[in-house]
Design a protein around this motif. Structure first.
Motif, PDB file in Angstrom:
ATOM      1  N   GLU A  36      16.929  51.747   4.170  1.00  0.00           N
ATOM      2  CA  GLU A  36      17.709  52.773   4.727  1.00  0.00           C
ATOM      3  C   GLU A  36      18.756  53.441   3.411  1.00  0.00           C
ATOM      4  O   GLU A  36      19.796  52.899   3.371  1.00  0.00           O
ATOM      5  N   GLY A  37      18.152  54.147   2.728  1.00  0.00           N
ATOM      6  CA  GLY A  37      18.844  54.582   1.613  1.00  0.00           C
ATOM      7  C   GLY A  37      18.111  55.197   0.385  1.00  0.00           C
ATOM      8  O   GLY A  37      16.494  55.386   0.952  1.00  0.00           O
ATOM      9  N   ASP A  38      18.410  55.961  -0.699  1.00  0.00           N
ATOM     10  CA  ASP A  38      17.627  56.584  -1.511  1.00  0.00           C
ATOM     11  C   ASP A  38      16.803  55.342  -2.456  1.00  0.00           C
ATOM     12  O   ASP A  38      17.406  54.372  -2.622  1.00  0.00           O
ATOM     13  N   LEU A  39      15.809  55.997  -2.871  1.00  0.00           N
ATOM     14  CA  LEU A  39      14.767  55.017  -3.666  1.00  0.00           C
ATOM     15  C   LEU A  39      14.393  55.764  -4.963  1.00  0.00           C
ATOM     16  O   LEU A  39      13.735  56.768  -4.804  1.00  0.00           O
ATOM     17  N   LYS A  40      14.526  55.032  -6.023  1.00  0.00           N
ATOM     18  CA  LYS A  40      14.176  55.514  -7.344  1.00  0.00           C
ATOM     19  C   LYS A  40      13.448  54.476  -7.953  1.00  0.00           C
ATOM     20  O   LYS A  40      13.869  53.366  -8.213  1.00  0.00           O
ATOM     21  N   CYS A  41      12.246  54.608  -8.363  1.00  0.00           N
ATOM     22  CA  CYS A  41      11.644  53.494  -9.066  1.00  0.00           C
ATOM     23  C   CYS A  41      10.394  54.111  -9.988  1.00  0.00           C
ATOM     24  O   CYS A  41      10.022  55.471  -9.994  1.00  0.00           O
ATOM     25  N   ALA A  42       9.592  53.316 -10.906  1.00  0.00           N
ATOM     26  CA  ALA A  42       8.619  54.130 -11.912  1.00  0.00           C
ATOM     27  C   ALA A  42       7.333  54.260 -11.087  1.00  0.00           C
ATOM     28  O   ALA A  42       7.104  55.589 -10.965  1.00  0.00           O
ATOM     29  N   ASN A  43       6.760  53.577  -9.942  1.00  0.00           N
ATOM     30  CA  ASN A  43       5.971  53.941  -9.457  1.00  0.00           C
ATOM     31  C   ASN A  43       5.942  53.095  -8.051  1.00  0.00           C
ATOM     32  O   ASN A  43       6.412  52.070  -7.943  1.00  0.00           O
ATOM     33  N   LEU A  44       5.684  53.850  -6.954  1.00  0.00           N
ATOM     34  CA  LEU A  44       5.871  53.266  -5.569  1.00  0.00           C
ATOM     35  C   LEU A  44       4.428  53.131  -4.839  1.00  0.00           C
ATOM     36  O   LEU A  44       3.778  54.057  -4.889  1.00  0.00           O
ATOM     37  N   VAL A  45       4.395  51.989  -4.048  1.00  0.00           N
ATOM     38  CA  VAL A  45       3.335  51.721  -3.140  1.00  0.00           C
ATOM     39  C   VAL A  45       4.002  51.325  -1.978  1.00  0.00           C
ATOM     40  O   VAL A  45       4.800  50.404  -2.192  1.00  0.00           O
ATOM     41  N   GLN A  46       3.498  52.352  -0.809  1.00  0.00           N
ATOM     42  CA  GLN A  46       4.246  51.903   0.405  1.00  0.00           C
ATOM     43  C   GLN A  46       3.161  51.418   1.211  1.00  0.00           C
ATOM     44  O   GLN A  46       2.161  52.055   1.751  1.00  0.00           O
ATOM     45  N   GLY A  47       3.383  50.273   1.972  1.00  0.00           N
ATOM     46  CA  GLY A  47       2.831  49.665   3.068  1.00  0.00           C
ATOM     47  C   GLY A  47       2.786  50.597   4.218  1.00  0.00           C
ATOM     48  O   GLY A  47       3.546  51.334   4.620  1.00  0.00           O
TER      49      GLY A  47
END
Length: 133
Positions: A36-47
């Motif tokens: 519950e908030g913003d997300l910043k990352c190199a590469n994202l894999v979401q289940g």
């Protein structure tokens, strides 16, 4: 025994993890839990069972769960189980049959970063109007 995190190339948020607040990672991130908030990352894999309620910024994002917020990614893959509510900015996109996006899709040209804000407007006096012409 814990190992040094500086050698880690990816991080995992398990299905039992709930994060309230912004998440920033310089490595790849696999999210099975809830953010519950913003997300910043190199590469994202979401289940599939994952939920992200906030803006997502990643070089590559593979979405399979729920995202309630905007997404900005160079390469975006929307899996069949994905449900996205929010605007999406992408360079390359794949939407599998059944994947849902409810928002504005904006294509970015290759190499274009986030759109820069236009310069502020400047009020310029019209000489003809000031001279009563």
């Amino acid at each position: 025994m814990a190992t040094g995190a500086r050698h880690t190339t990816f991080s995992i948020l398990g299905s039992d993890v709930v994060v309230t607040g912004n998440v920033s990672a310089t490595v790849d991130l696999h999210v099975d839990g809830k953010i519950e908030g913003d997300l910043k990352c190199a590469n994202l894999v979401q289940g599939e069972a994952s939920e992200i309620k906030g803006a997502v910024v990643a070089e590559t994002a593979k979405i399979a769960g729920l995202v309630d917020g905007s997404i900005e990614a160079k390469t975006l893959v929307v899996h069949a189980s994905a449900r996205i509510t929010g605007d999406v900015a992408y360079e390359n996109i794949t939407i599998e049959t059944g994947g849902k996006v409810d928002g504005k899709l904006s294509h970015r040209r290759h190499g274009a970063g986030a759109a820069k804000a236009p310069p502020p407007l400047e009020v310029v006096e019209n000489k003809a109007m000031s001279q009563g012409l």
